[in-house]
Design a protein around this motif. Structure first.
Motif, PDB file in Angstrom:
ATOM      1  N   THR A 148       0.832  -1.198   0.000  1.00 14.80           N
ATOM      2  CA  THR A 148       0.000   0.000   0.000  1.00 14.80           C
ATOM      3  C   THR A 148       0.869   1.252   0.000  1.00 14.80           C
ATOM      4  OG1 THR A 148      -0.101   0.092   2.429  1.00 14.80           O
ATOM      5  CG2 THR A 148      -1.823  -1.167   1.301  1.00 14.80           C
ATOM      6  N   VAL A 149       0.268   2.368  -0.432  1.00 16.19           N
ATOM      7  CA  VAL A 149       0.940   3.666  -0.387  1.00 16.19           C
ATOM      8  C   VAL A 149       0.389   4.503   0.761  1.00 16.19           C
ATOM      9  CG1 VAL A 149       1.525   3.681  -2.835  1.00 16.19           C
ATOM     10  CG2 VAL A 149      -0.673   4.638  -2.088  1.00 16.19           C
ATOM     11  N   VAL A 150      -0.489   3.912   1.553  1.00 17.53           N
ATOM     12  CA  VAL A 150      -1.043   4.528   2.761  1.00 17.53           C
ATOM     13  C   VAL A 150      -0.849   3.522   3.887  1.00 17.53           C
ATOM     14  CG1 VAL A 150      -2.760   5.856   1.451  1.00 17.53           C
ATOM     15  CG2 VAL A 150      -3.357   3.584   2.334  1.00 17.53           C
ATOM     16  N   PRO A 151      -1.026   3.926   5.143  1.00 20.89           N
ATOM     17  CA  PRO A 151      -0.958   2.932   6.212  1.00 20.89           C
ATOM     18  C   PRO A 151      -1.918   1.769   5.939  1.00 20.89           C
ATOM     19  CG  PRO A 151      -0.996   5.140   7.133  1.00 20.89           C
ATOM     20  CD  PRO A 151      -1.227   5.299   5.659  1.00 20.89           C
ATOM     21  N   ARG A 152      -1.462   0.550   6.219  1.00 18.04           N
ATOM     22  CA  ARG A 152      -2.233  -0.632   5.853  1.00 18.04           C
ATOM     23  C   ARG A 152      -3.642  -0.603   6.430  1.00 18.04           C
ATOM     24  NH1 ARG A 152       0.268  -6.385   7.288  1.00 18.04           N
ATOM     25  NH2 ARG A 152       2.058  -5.424   6.239  1.00 18.04           N
ATOM     26  N   GLU A 153      -3.770  -0.100   7.676  1.00 15.02           N
ATOM     27  CA  GLU A 153      -5.092  -0.090   8.298  1.00 15.02           C
ATOM     28  C   GLU A 153      -6.065   0.844   7.574  1.00 15.02           C
ATOM     29  OE1 GLU A 153      -2.310   2.583  10.766  1.00 15.02           O
ATOM     30  OE2 GLU A 153      -2.235   0.632   9.755  1.00 15.02           O
ATOM     31  N   GLU A 154      -5.536   1.830   6.865  1.00 15.03           N
ATOM     32  CA  GLU A 154      -6.407   2.719   6.091  1.00 15.03           C
ATOM     33  C   GLU A 154      -6.967   2.011   4.856  1.00 15.03           C
ATOM     34  OE1 GLU A 154      -6.004   6.994   3.696  1.00 15.03           O
ATOM     35  OE2 GLU A 154      -4.616   6.521   5.328  1.00 15.03           O
ATOM     36  N   ALA A 155      -6.174   1.150   4.264  1.00 15.13           N
ATOM     37  CA  ALA A 155      -6.611   0.428   3.062  1.00 15.13           C
ATOM     38  C   ALA A 155      -7.418  -0.815   3.403  1.00 15.13           C
ATOM     39  CB  ALA A 155      -5.388   0.037   2.229  1.00 15.13           C
ATOM     40  N   ALA A 156      -7.323  -1.287   4.642  1.00 15.26           N
ATOM     41  CA  ALA A 156      -7.936  -2.565   5.014  1.00 15.26           C
ATOM     42  C   ALA A 156      -9.442  -2.636   4.750  1.00 15.26           C
ATOM     43  CB  ALA A 156      -7.641  -2.872   6.479  1.00 15.26           C
ATOM     44  N   PRO A 157     -10.248  -1.620   5.075  1.00 14.29           N
ATOM     45  CA  PRO A 157     -11.691  -1.751   4.832  1.00 14.29           C
ATOM     46  C   PRO A 157     -12.033  -1.957   3.356  1.00 14.29           C
ATOM     47  CG  PRO A 157     -11.247   0.080   6.320  1.00 14.29           C
ATOM     48  CD  PRO A 157      -9.930  -0.354   5.781  1.00 14.29           C
ATOM     49  N   TYR A 158     -11.233  -1.380   2.482  1.00 16.37           N
ATOM     50  CA  TYR A 158     -11.495  -1.509   1.044  1.00 16.37           C
ATOM     51  C   TYR A 158     -11.084  -2.891   0.541  1.00 16.37           C
ATOM     52  CZ  TYR A 158     -12.014   3.488   1.620  1.00 16.37           C
ATOM     53  OH  TYR A 158     -12.425   4.722   2.058  1.00 16.37           O
ATOM     54  N   ALA A 159      -9.992  -3.417   1.080  1.00 19.87           N
ATOM     55  CA  ALA A 159      -9.586  -4.776   0.728  1.00 19.87           C
ATOM     56  C   ALA A 159     -10.638  -5.780   1.191  1.00 19.87           C
ATOM     57  CB  ALA A 159      -8.230  -5.098   1.356  1.00 19.87           C
ATOM     58  N   ALA A 160     -11.168  -5.573   2.400  1.00 19.01           N
ATOM     59  CA  ALA A 160     -12.223  -6.444   2.907  1.00 19.01           C
ATOM     60  C   ALA A 160     -13.479  -6.332   2.045  1.00 19.01           C
ATOM     61  CB  ALA A 160     -12.537  -6.095   4.362  1.00 19.01           C
ATOM     62  N   ALA A 161     -13.808  -5.113   1.636  1.00 17.66           N
ATOM     63  CA  ALA A 161     -15.003  -4.903   0.808  1.00 17.66           C
ATOM     64  C   ALA A 161     -14.882  -5.614  -0.529  1.00 17.66           C
ATOM     65  CB  ALA A 161     -15.232  -3.406   0.594  1.00 17.66           C
ATOM     66  N   LEU A 162     -13.680  -5.638  -1.097  1.00 21.43           N
ATOM     67  CA  LEU A 162     -13.511  -6.324  -2.382  1.00 21.43           C
ATOM     68  C   LEU A 162     -13.730  -7.827  -2.227  1.00 21.43           C
ATOM     69  CD1 LEU A 162     -12.905  -5.953  -5.355  1.00 21.43           C
ATOM     70  CD2 LEU A 162     -10.470  -6.266  -4.841  1.00 21.43           C
ATOM     71  N   GLY A 163     -13.170  -8.399  -1.154  1.00 21.51           N
ATOM     72  CA  GLY A 163     -13.422  -9.812  -0.891  1.00 21.51           C
ATOM     73  C   GLY A 163     -14.906 -10.090  -0.719  1.00 21.51           C
ATOM     74  N   LYS A 164     -15.599  -9.195  -0.030  1.00 20.12           N
ATOM     75  CA  LYS A 164     -17.040  -9.348   0.181  1.00 20.12           C
ATOM     76  C   LYS A 164     -17.802  -9.269  -1.135  1.00 20.12           C
ATOM     77  CE  LYS A 164     -20.787  -7.567   3.067  1.00 20.12           C
ATOM     78  NZ  LYS A 164     -21.121  -6.622   4.170  1.00 20.12           N
ATOM     79  N   ALA A 165     -17.429  -8.324  -1.996  1.00 12.72           N
ATOM     80  CA  ALA A 165     -18.099  -8.177  -3.295  1.00 12.72           C
ATOM     81  C   ALA A 165     -17.930  -9.438  -4.141  1.00 12.72           C
ATOM     82  CB  ALA A 165     -17.551  -6.958  -4.034  1.00 12.72           C
ATOM     83  N   PHE A 166     -16.710  -9.986  -4.148  1.00 14.89           N
ATOM     84  CA  PHE A 166     -16.474 -11.220  -4.899  1.00 14.89           C
ATOM     85  C   PHE A 166     -17.365 -12.353  -4.370  1.00 14.89           C
ATOM     86  CE2 PHE A 166     -11.758 -10.108  -6.015  1.00 14.89           C
ATOM     87  CZ  PHE A 166     -12.206  -9.165  -6.929  1.00 14.89           C
ATOM     88  N   GLN A 167     -17.449 -12.457  -3.045  1.00 19.08           N
ATOM     89  CA  GLN A 167     -18.232 -13.536  -2.446  1.00 19.08           C
ATOM     90  C   GLN A 167     -19.717 -13.382  -2.759  1.00 19.08           C
ATOM     91  OE1 GLN A 167     -18.133 -16.555  -1.463  1.00 19.08           O
ATOM     92  NE2 GLN A 167     -17.555 -16.535   0.708  1.00 19.08           N
ATOM     93  N   LEU A 168     -20.244 -12.169  -2.638  1.00 17.76           N
ATOM     94  CA  LEU A 168     -21.653 -11.941  -2.938  1.00 17.76           C
ATOM     95  C   LEU A 168     -21.959 -12.230  -4.407  1.00 17.76           C
ATOM     96  CD1 LEU A 168     -22.323  -8.684  -0.873  1.00 17.76           C
ATOM     97  CD2 LEU A 168     -23.149 -10.996  -0.364  1.00 17.76           C
ATOM     98  N   THR A 169     -20.996 -11.923  -5.276  1.00 15.91           N
ATOM     99  CA  THR A 169     -21.168 -12.251  -6.697  1.00 15.91           C
ATOM    100  C   THR A 169     -21.266 -13.756  -6.882  1.00 15.91           C
ATOM    101  OG1 THR A 169     -19.927 -10.271  -7.335  1.00 15.91           O
ATOM    102  CG2 THR A 169     -20.137 -12.003  -8.991  1.00 15.91           C
ATOM    103  N   ASN A 170     -20.402 -14.491  -6.200  1.00 15.90           N
ATOM    104  CA  ASN A 170     -20.469 -15.958  -6.265  1.00 15.90           C
ATOM    105  C   ASN A 170     -21.817 -16.470  -5.781  1.00 15.90           C
ATOM    106  OD1 ASN A 170     -17.872 -16.237  -7.248  1.00 15.90           O
ATOM    107  ND2 ASN A 170     -16.954 -16.541  -5.238  1.00 15.90           N
ATOM    108  N   PHE A 171     -22.344 -15.878  -4.706  1.00 12.98           N
ATOM    109  CA  PHE A 171     -23.623 -16.340  -4.167  1.00 12.98           C
ATOM    110  C   PHE A 171     -24.748 -16.181  -5.194  1.00 12.98           C
ATOM    111  CE2 PHE A 171     -22.288 -15.235   0.474  1.00 12.98           C
ATOM    112  CZ  PHE A 171     -21.507 -16.369   0.522  1.00 12.98           C
TER     113      PHE A 171
END
Length: 314
Positions: free
Chosen positions: A161-184
């Motif tokens: 990341t180019v920002v502190p990791r904890e700042e990017a973490a919610p967006y990384a989690a959201a992408l995983g969630k979006a992929f999973q919901l698409t699979n569902f």
């Protein structure tokens, strides 16, 4: 090519190199779209991604292989997997001879990926052994956190990341969630065959949909108008999560943005296909064509090459 990737990642040990090769094989065989996206990462990043995929695949195989193993036997296998990784990462003791665990242990140590993320993942995998329905969004979100969001969080140190990791973490989690919901949405038919429904029961009920309606739709290969209305609502929610996740791409290291951008594009286009078939998810499986995957990958490769060139020139 795998040899050059391992060289770039600094993996010298002969046995460890073989362990990473096994994880790469699993990724290439079972995660074709994901594997294609990894080609957009730098060679040094790829082995770690293959290792994380290999571990997730190991747990999936315990759950979803069609064989005669009992629920108790599968639970024991998941517990043994958790114990072996805990022994390695937390107690710092070698545990057995398992190439997938060898690779993921090395990756977790190198990138300082916390054991808790693996434990949370395995907790959701255990849920799949006994839970077949989710009464509301909160219950489904608890499952999705461990099954999908933590995957994004595991990947984040590898991507950089180019920002502190904890700042990017919610967006990384959201992408995983979006992929999973698409699979569902895409895999309703397959999941129902396994006895599972990964859509909140109360949100389905608001449209008059229950298991009886879902079973009728599956048996007749049709999407009842009530189910279609429910799926339109779930589809829109998933779209919103992609919009949120996309904001995090700029927070990643420039080397990683083409890969994540391509993965987001390809997975979100599964939603396009679902819409194009008018939510006939029991009649056909919504997929992105090979030609389109290659087109997106080619564009991503060009962006990745430019990012590496700029980095070398900086």
């Amino acid at each position: 090519m795998i040899g050059s990737e391992l060289d770039a990642a600094g993996v010298r040990d002969k046995d460890l190199r073989q362990a990473y090769r096994e994880c790469r094989r699993l990724n290439a065989q079972h995660g074709k779209t994901f594997f294609l996206a990894t080609r957009l990462l730098t060679p040094a990043q790829r082995p770690a991604v293959h290792a994380l995929y290999g571990f997730a695949r190991r747990a999936d195989d315990v759950l979803d292989s069609f064989d005669d193993r009992s629920v108790a036997a599968r639970a024991d296998e998941l517990q043994n997997l958790a114990t072996a990784l805990f022994t390695r990462l937390v107690e710092k003791q070698h545990s057995g001879n398992d190439p997938v665990l060898d690779a993921v242990e090395d990756t977790a140590r190198h990138y300082r990926i916390d054991w808790q993320l693996f434990d949370d993942f395995l907790a959701s995998m255990r849920m799949d052994l006994t839970i077949t329905d989710y009464p509301d969004r909160a219950a489904l979100d608890r499952y999705i956190y461990g099954s999908a969001e933590v995957i994004g969080l595991q990947m984040l140190p590898v991507l950089g990341t180019v920002v502190p990791r904890e700042e990017a973490a919610p967006y990384a989690a959201a992408l995983g969630k979006a992929f999973q919901l698409t699979n569902f949405l895409r895999d309703i038919d397959e999941d129902l065959t396994r006895g599972r429904v990964y859509l909140p029961a109360d949100e389905l009920a608001a449209h008059g949909v229950d298991r009886e309606v879902l079973t009728w739709c599956q048996r007749n290969r049709r999407t009842d108008r009530r189910l279609r209305a429910a799926l339109v609502e779930q589809h829109a929610l998933t779209r919103r999560i992609y919009v949120q996740a996309e904001r995090g791409i700029a927070m990643l290291h420039p080397h990683s943005r083409p890969c994540v951008g391509a993965a987001l594009t390809l997975y979100s286009e599964i939603l396009d296909r679902i819409e194009e078939i008018d939510f006939a998810v029991f009649a056909q499986r919504a997929t992105v064509s090979t030609a389109r995957r290659l087109q997106v990958a080619s564009a991503g490769l060009a962006r990745a090459a430019r990012a590496r060139f700029r980095h070398r020139g900086a």
